[in-house]
Design an enzyme around this catalytic site. Structure first.
Site, PDB file in Angstrom:
ATOM      1  N   GLY A  46     -52.591 -93.069 -21.580  1.00  0.00           N
ATOM      2  CA  GLY A  46     -53.579 -91.723 -21.419  1.00  0.00           C
ATOM      3  C   GLY A  46     -54.827 -91.544 -22.011  1.00  0.00           C
ATOM      4  O   GLY A  46     -55.423 -91.681 -22.539  1.00  0.00           O
ATOM      5  N   GLN A  51     -59.906 -84.296 -25.295  1.00  0.00           N
ATOM      6  CA  GLN A  51     -59.788 -85.422 -25.981  1.00  0.00           C
ATOM      7  C   GLN A  51     -61.093 -85.831 -25.605  1.00  0.00           C
ATOM      8  O   GLN A  51     -62.354 -86.333 -26.633  1.00  0.00           O
ATOM      9  CB  GLN A  51     -58.682 -86.511 -25.950  1.00  0.00           C
ATOM     10  CG  GLN A  51     -57.741 -86.755 -26.235  1.00  0.00           C
ATOM     11  CD  GLN A  51     -56.570 -87.889 -26.220  1.00  0.00           C
ATOM     12  OE1 GLN A  51     -56.886 -87.941 -24.556  1.00  0.00           O
ATOM     13  NE2 GLN A  51     -56.723 -88.516 -26.734  1.00  0.00           N
ATOM     14  N   CYS A  91     -52.256 -92.565 -30.714  1.00  0.00           N
ATOM     15  CA  CYS A  91     -53.580 -91.603 -29.875  1.00  0.00           C
ATOM     16  C   CYS A  91     -55.007 -91.894 -30.142  1.00  0.00           C
ATOM     17  O   CYS A  91     -55.590 -92.409 -30.545  1.00  0.00           O
ATOM     18  CB  CYS A  91     -53.216 -90.254 -30.519  1.00  0.00           C
ATOM     19  SG  CYS A  91     -54.257 -88.779 -29.661  1.00  0.00           S
ATOM     20  N   LEU A  92     -55.226 -92.277 -28.905  1.00  0.00           N
ATOM     21  CA  LEU A  92     -56.955 -92.549 -28.664  1.00  0.00           C
ATOM     22  C   LEU A  92     -57.422 -91.584 -30.485  1.00  0.00           C
ATOM     23  O   LEU A  92     -58.984 -91.883 -30.430  1.00  0.00           O
ATOM     24  CB  LEU A  92     -57.825 -92.851 -27.455  1.00  0.00           C
ATOM     25  CG  LEU A  92     -57.311 -94.081 -26.702  1.00  0.00           C
ATOM     26  CD1 LEU A  92     -57.474 -93.607 -24.807  1.00  0.00           C
ATOM     27  CD2 LEU A  92     -56.668 -94.719 -27.348  1.00  0.00           C
ATOM     28  N   HIS A 133     -47.387 -86.504 -24.175  1.00  0.00           N
ATOM     29  CA  HIS A 133     -48.707 -86.415 -24.659  1.00  0.00           C
ATOM     30  C   HIS A 133     -49.885 -85.981 -24.648  1.00  0.00           C
ATOM     31  O   HIS A 133     -50.319 -85.556 -25.280  1.00  0.00           O
ATOM     32  CB  HIS A 133     -48.287 -87.973 -25.451  1.00  0.00           C
ATOM     33  CG  HIS A 133     -49.514 -87.847 -25.996  1.00  0.00           C
ATOM     34  ND1 HIS A 133     -48.774 -88.703 -27.902  1.00  0.00           N
ATOM     35  CD2 HIS A 133     -50.539 -88.064 -26.262  1.00  0.00           C
ATOM     36  CE1 HIS A 133     -50.101 -89.120 -28.097  1.00  0.00           C
ATOM     37  NE2 HIS A 133     -51.565 -88.923 -27.376  1.00  0.00           N
ATOM     38  N   GLU A 134     -50.216 -86.589 -23.244  1.00  0.00           N
ATOM     39  CA  GLU A 134     -50.811 -85.816 -22.668  1.00  0.00           C
ATOM     40  C   GLU A 134     -51.231 -84.034 -22.729  1.00  0.00           C
ATOM     41  O   GLU A 134     -51.880 -83.263 -22.566  1.00  0.00           O
ATOM     42  CB  GLU A 134     -51.480 -86.537 -21.303  1.00  0.00           C
ATOM     43  CG  GLU A 134     -51.399 -87.976 -21.913  1.00  0.00           C
ATOM     44  CD  GLU A 134     -51.901 -88.204 -22.455  1.00  0.00           C
ATOM     45  OE1 GLU A 134     -53.639 -87.923 -22.877  1.00  0.00           O
ATOM     46  OE2 GLU A 134     -52.272 -89.639 -23.044  1.00  0.00           O
ATOM     47  N   HIS A 137     -51.713 -82.266 -25.429  1.00  0.00           N
ATOM     48  CA  HIS A 137     -53.939 -81.894 -25.855  1.00  0.00           C
ATOM     49  C   HIS A 137     -53.544 -81.115 -24.964  1.00  0.00           C
ATOM     50  O   HIS A 137     -54.476 -80.263 -25.408  1.00  0.00           O
ATOM     51  CB  HIS A 137     -54.390 -83.281 -24.958  1.00  0.00           C
ATOM     52  CG  HIS A 137     -54.264 -85.193 -26.098  1.00  0.00           C
ATOM     53  ND1 HIS A 137     -54.272 -84.540 -27.673  1.00  0.00           N
ATOM     54  CD2 HIS A 137     -53.492 -85.878 -26.402  1.00  0.00           C
ATOM     55  CE1 HIS A 137     -54.213 -86.009 -27.972  1.00  0.00           C
ATOM     56  NE2 HIS A 137     -53.916 -87.037 -27.449  1.00  0.00           N
TER      57      HIS A 137
HETATM   58  O1  K1U Z   1     -53.586 -89.425 -25.624  1.00  0.00           O
HETATM   59  C1  K1U Z   1     -53.938 -90.630 -26.559  1.00  0.00           C
HETATM   60  O2  K1U Z   1     -54.583 -90.971 -26.603  1.00  0.00           O
HETATM   61  C2  K1U Z   1     -52.949 -91.537 -25.554  1.00  0.00           C
HETATM   62  C3  K1U Z   1     -52.435 -92.446 -26.141  1.00  0.00           C
HETATM   63  C4  K1U Z   1     -51.520 -92.676 -25.232  1.00  0.00           C
HETATM   64  C5  K1U Z   1     -50.098 -92.716 -25.671  1.00  0.00           C
HETATM   65  C6  K1U Z   1     -49.251 -93.867 -26.144  1.00  0.00           C
HETATM   66  C7  K1U Z   1     -48.027 -93.632 -26.592  1.00  0.00           C
HETATM   67  C8  K1U Z   1     -47.194 -92.798 -26.442  1.00  0.00           C
HETATM   68  C9  K1U Z   1     -47.462 -92.436 -26.168  1.00  0.00           C
HETATM   69  C10 K1U Z   1     -49.132 -91.834 -25.766  1.00  0.00           C
HETATM   70  C11 K1U Z   1     -52.518 -94.482 -25.579  1.00  0.00           C
HETATM   71  O3  K1U Z   1     -52.761 -94.907 -24.696  1.00  0.00           O
HETATM   72  S1  K1U Z   1     -52.880 -94.822 -27.535  1.00  0.00           S
HETATM   73  C12 K1U Z   1     -53.098 -97.061 -27.197  1.00  0.00           C
HETATM   74  C13 K1U Z   1     -51.744 -97.868 -26.459  1.00  0.00           C
HETATM   75  O4  K1U Z   1     -50.418 -96.480 -26.626  1.00  0.00           O
HETATM   76  C14 K1U Z   1     -51.955 -98.972 -25.829  1.00  0.00           C
HETATM   77  C15 K1U Z   1     -53.455 -99.126 -25.812  1.00  0.00           C
HETATM   78  C16 K1U Z   1     -53.284-100.212 -24.891  1.00  0.00           C
HETATM   79  C17 K1U Z   1     -52.228-100.744 -24.094  1.00  0.00           C
HETATM   80  C18 K1U Z   1     -51.074-100.012 -24.802  1.00  0.00           C
HETATM   81  C19 K1U Z   1     -51.005 -99.790 -25.184  1.00  0.00           C
HETATM   82 ZN    ZN Z   2     -53.292 -88.897 -27.439  1.00  0.00          ZN
END
Ligand code: K1U
Ligand code: ZN
Length: 167
Positions: A46, A51, A91-92, A133-134, A137
């Protein structure tokens, strides 16, 4: 298409509240495409416009294994929440930090698509968590704010140290 720079916690710009999108024009479509490319490259499931330092209510999500179910949600608004579920989140904008957060188990929401059409949908499991979560943000909230003050301070110090060392 360019990859966008993702802001890292504790950047104060992550706490801005995003504004509704009034017209879906070429600029919004371009931003959505760039955000999707940035999310896949990260990689993530996401990404919210906040972000990438764009303070409009736009999110992209794809929780599929095959990375072929991209959803672009404009002005997403949760209309109903049900139950409670605890899940590990990442979270990225908070690289390397994962922790458990309690959120609604199932949500119903309204949003607009890239054709400017309003639609309703239901989401649960990882998709439901990711959309919540998004949307946080877009409201200027980062998932670490659900954690204890002690954990938040530790995460802030760790990420500030990482940023200093990367310079
Ligand atoms: O909002 C963001 O920063 C993105 C975030 C979204 C998220 C992940 C987990 C739970 C709730 C919301 C991410 O994508 S973090 C990276 C991640 O979870 C992932 C990356 C590669 C493959 C699978 C998962
Ligand atoms: Zn996030």
């Amino acid at each position: 298409m360019p990859l966008l720079k993702i802001l890292h916690y504790p950047d104060p710009r992550l706490h801005k509240v995003a504004k509704p999108i009034l017209h879906v024009d070429e600029e919004i479509r371009r931003l959505a495409a760039d955000m999707a490319e940035t999310m896949y490259a990260a990689p993530g499931i996401g990404l919210a416009a906040t972000q990438v330092d764009r303070h409009v209510r736009l999110i992209v999500v794809d929780v599929s294994e095959e990375k072929n179910r991209l959803m672009t949600l404009i002005n997403p608004r949760i209309t109903h929440k049900e139950g409670e579920a605890v899940r590990e989140e990442g979270c990225l904008s908070v690289p390397g930090i994962y922790d458990k957060v309690t959120r609604a188990e199932r949500i119903r929401l309204e949003a607009m698509n890239l054709d400017g059409q309003i639609f309703q949908m239901e989401a649960e499991g990882l998709l439901g968590v990711c959309i919540q979560h998004e949307i946080d943000h877009l409201d200027g909230k980062v998932f670490v704010e659900y954690l204890s003050r002690l954990k938040q301070n530790r995460i802030r110090s760790k990420l500030l140290k990482q940023e200093r060392e990367a310079m």
